[in-house]
Write an enzyme that holds these catalytic residues in place. Structure first.
Site, PDB file in Angstrom:
ATOM      1  N   SER A  76      18.909  28.164  24.510  1.00 38.87           N
ATOM      2  CA  SER A  76      19.279  27.913  25.902  1.00 38.87           C
ATOM      3  C   SER A  76      20.076  29.078  26.483  1.00 38.87           C
ATOM      4  O   SER A  76      20.663  29.882  25.761  1.00 38.87           O
ATOM      5  CB  SER A  76      20.125  26.650  26.005  1.00 38.87           C
ATOM      6  OG  SER A  76      19.523  25.590  25.301  1.00 38.87           O
TER       7      SER A  76
HETATM    8  N1  SAH Z   1      20.235  23.880  21.056  1.00 34.76           N
HETATM    9  C1  SAH Z   1      19.304  24.948  20.734  1.00 34.76           C
HETATM   10  C2  SAH Z   1      18.132  25.058  21.686  1.00 34.76           C
HETATM   11  C3  SAH Z   1      17.223  23.898  21.539  1.00 34.76           C
HETATM   12  S1  SAH Z   1      15.536  24.147  21.964  1.00 34.76           S
HETATM   13  C4  SAH Z   1      20.006  26.274  20.603  1.00 34.76           C
HETATM   14  O1  SAH Z   1      21.236  26.330  20.778  1.00 34.76           O
HETATM   15  O2  SAH Z   1      19.336  27.251  20.274  1.00 34.76           O
HETATM   16  C5  SAH Z   1      15.037  22.469  21.703  1.00 34.76           C
HETATM   17  C6  SAH Z   1      14.868  22.085  20.253  1.00 34.76           C
HETATM   18  O3  SAH Z   1      14.637  20.690  20.210  1.00 34.76           O
HETATM   19  C7  SAH Z   1      13.683  22.747  19.588  1.00 34.76           C
HETATM   20  O4  SAH Z   1      14.110  23.490  18.487  1.00 34.76           O
HETATM   21  C8  SAH Z   1      12.794  21.577  19.175  1.00 34.76           C
HETATM   22  O5  SAH Z   1      12.177  21.765  17.916  1.00 34.76           O
HETATM   23  C9  SAH Z   1      13.793  20.438  19.116  1.00 34.76           C
HETATM   24  N2  SAH Z   1      13.231  19.097  19.262  1.00 34.76           N
HETATM   25  C10 SAH Z   1      12.307  18.635  20.139  1.00 34.76           C
HETATM   26  N3  SAH Z   1      12.068  17.319  19.930  1.00 34.76           N
HETATM   27  C11 SAH Z   1      12.869  16.939  18.891  1.00 34.76           C
HETATM   28  C12 SAH Z   1      13.086  15.708  18.203  1.00 34.76           C
HETATM   29  N4  SAH Z   1      12.435  14.586  18.517  1.00 34.76           N
HETATM   30  N5  SAH Z   1      13.984  15.697  17.207  1.00 34.76           N
HETATM   31  C13 SAH Z   1      14.663  16.809  16.845  1.00 34.76           C
HETATM   32  N6  SAH Z   1      14.494  18.000  17.458  1.00 34.76           N
HETATM   33  C14 SAH Z   1      13.611  18.064  18.468  1.00 34.76           C
END
Ligand code: SAH
Length: 220
Positions: free
Chosen positions: A67
């Site tokens: 993000s």
């Molecule tokens: N917080 C992160 C950015 C997240 S991007 C950072 O600081 O870099 C969103 C993430 O959510 C992705 O890695 C994706 O794999 C995860 N995601 C999506 N659906 C999910 C689910 N049901 N359970 C766990 N993770 C999930």
């Protein structure tokens, strides 16, 4: 005047980074302190590494994104974390958001559906000596019942509505921050407070996150 490219020192880069955060509304000193303490560089690899200090989202492995720092700051600030809090994050991604949370909370559990991302994030947490983070591969939409309830919950992938299990695993007096809305349309960050009288919602800014998906990720 000369044609030499301007040299930017680490200190200047850090000042610009913090200035960008402040100008976008991240004003909480505790949050700014945590973001100053955690270098975003190690969380970004390859081609985009040199853009780590710009206020923009960047691609990471498994087709996901880290993000934008100002969004990380605003979400963290909205959580109003205190040092005794147990925090759950859904969407580990690069691990950067979890690292920021770890500076403010007692304990952080972070879940991602991609095993590879969880593994890579753990390696960075170890290298940075962030010992209060537990990273888990699972479908985070079910939360983490064995560690519930949580003081704070943050979801960094967008769902159409706040997942029921996560609302159920939030303590009374707790706060949850998450993006809601369809993945290809406008999403909004919302903050949910669980009070004795029920759930109170307030809407923050428009954002764009990758979708919250069901099940585990297919490994590349
Ligand atoms: N917080 C992160 C950015 C997240 S991007 C950072 O600081 O870099 C969103 C993430 O959510 C992705 O890695 C994706 O794999 C995860 N995601 C999506 N659906 C999910 C689910 N049901 N359970 C766990 N993770 C999930």
């Amino acid at each position: 005047m000369n044609d030499e490219p301007e040299m930017v020192t680490d200190a200047e880069r850090k000042m610009q980074f913090l200035y960008a955060l402040r100008s976008k509304g991240v004003t909480d000193n505790q949050v700014l302190g945590a973001m100053e303490a955690v270098d975003r560089g190690p969380f970004i690899r390859g081609l985009f590494a040199e853009r780590a200090y710009e206020d923009m989202p960047l691609p990471i492995a498994c087709g996901q994104t880290i993000s934008q720092p100002s969004v990380v700051g605003l979400m963290t600030q909205a959580l109003e974390i205190s040092p005794r809090d147990k925090v759950l994050e859904i969407g580990t991604g690069s691990g950067y958001q979890a690292a920021i949370l770890s500076k403010l909370a007692r304990r952080v559990y972070t879940i991602d559906r991609h095993r590879r991302l969880v593994h890579e994030a753990r390696v960075i947490f170890d290298a940075l000596d962030l010992n209060n983070i537990t990273a888990i591969t699972a479908d985070g939409s079910h939360g983490l019942p064995e560690q519930a309830p949580f003081d704070r919950i943050i979801v960094t992938a967008a769902a159409e509505d706040p997942p029921g299990p996560l609302l159920a695993q939030l303590k009374e007096g707790g706060i949850m921050v998450l993006p809601v809305g369809q993945s290809d349309a406008v999403q909004h960050l919302i903050r949910v407070r669980k009070t004795a009288d029920g759930l109170k919602y307030d809407e923050m800014r428009a954002v764009r996150f990758v979708p919250l998906l069901e099940g585990l990720g297919k490994e590349a």
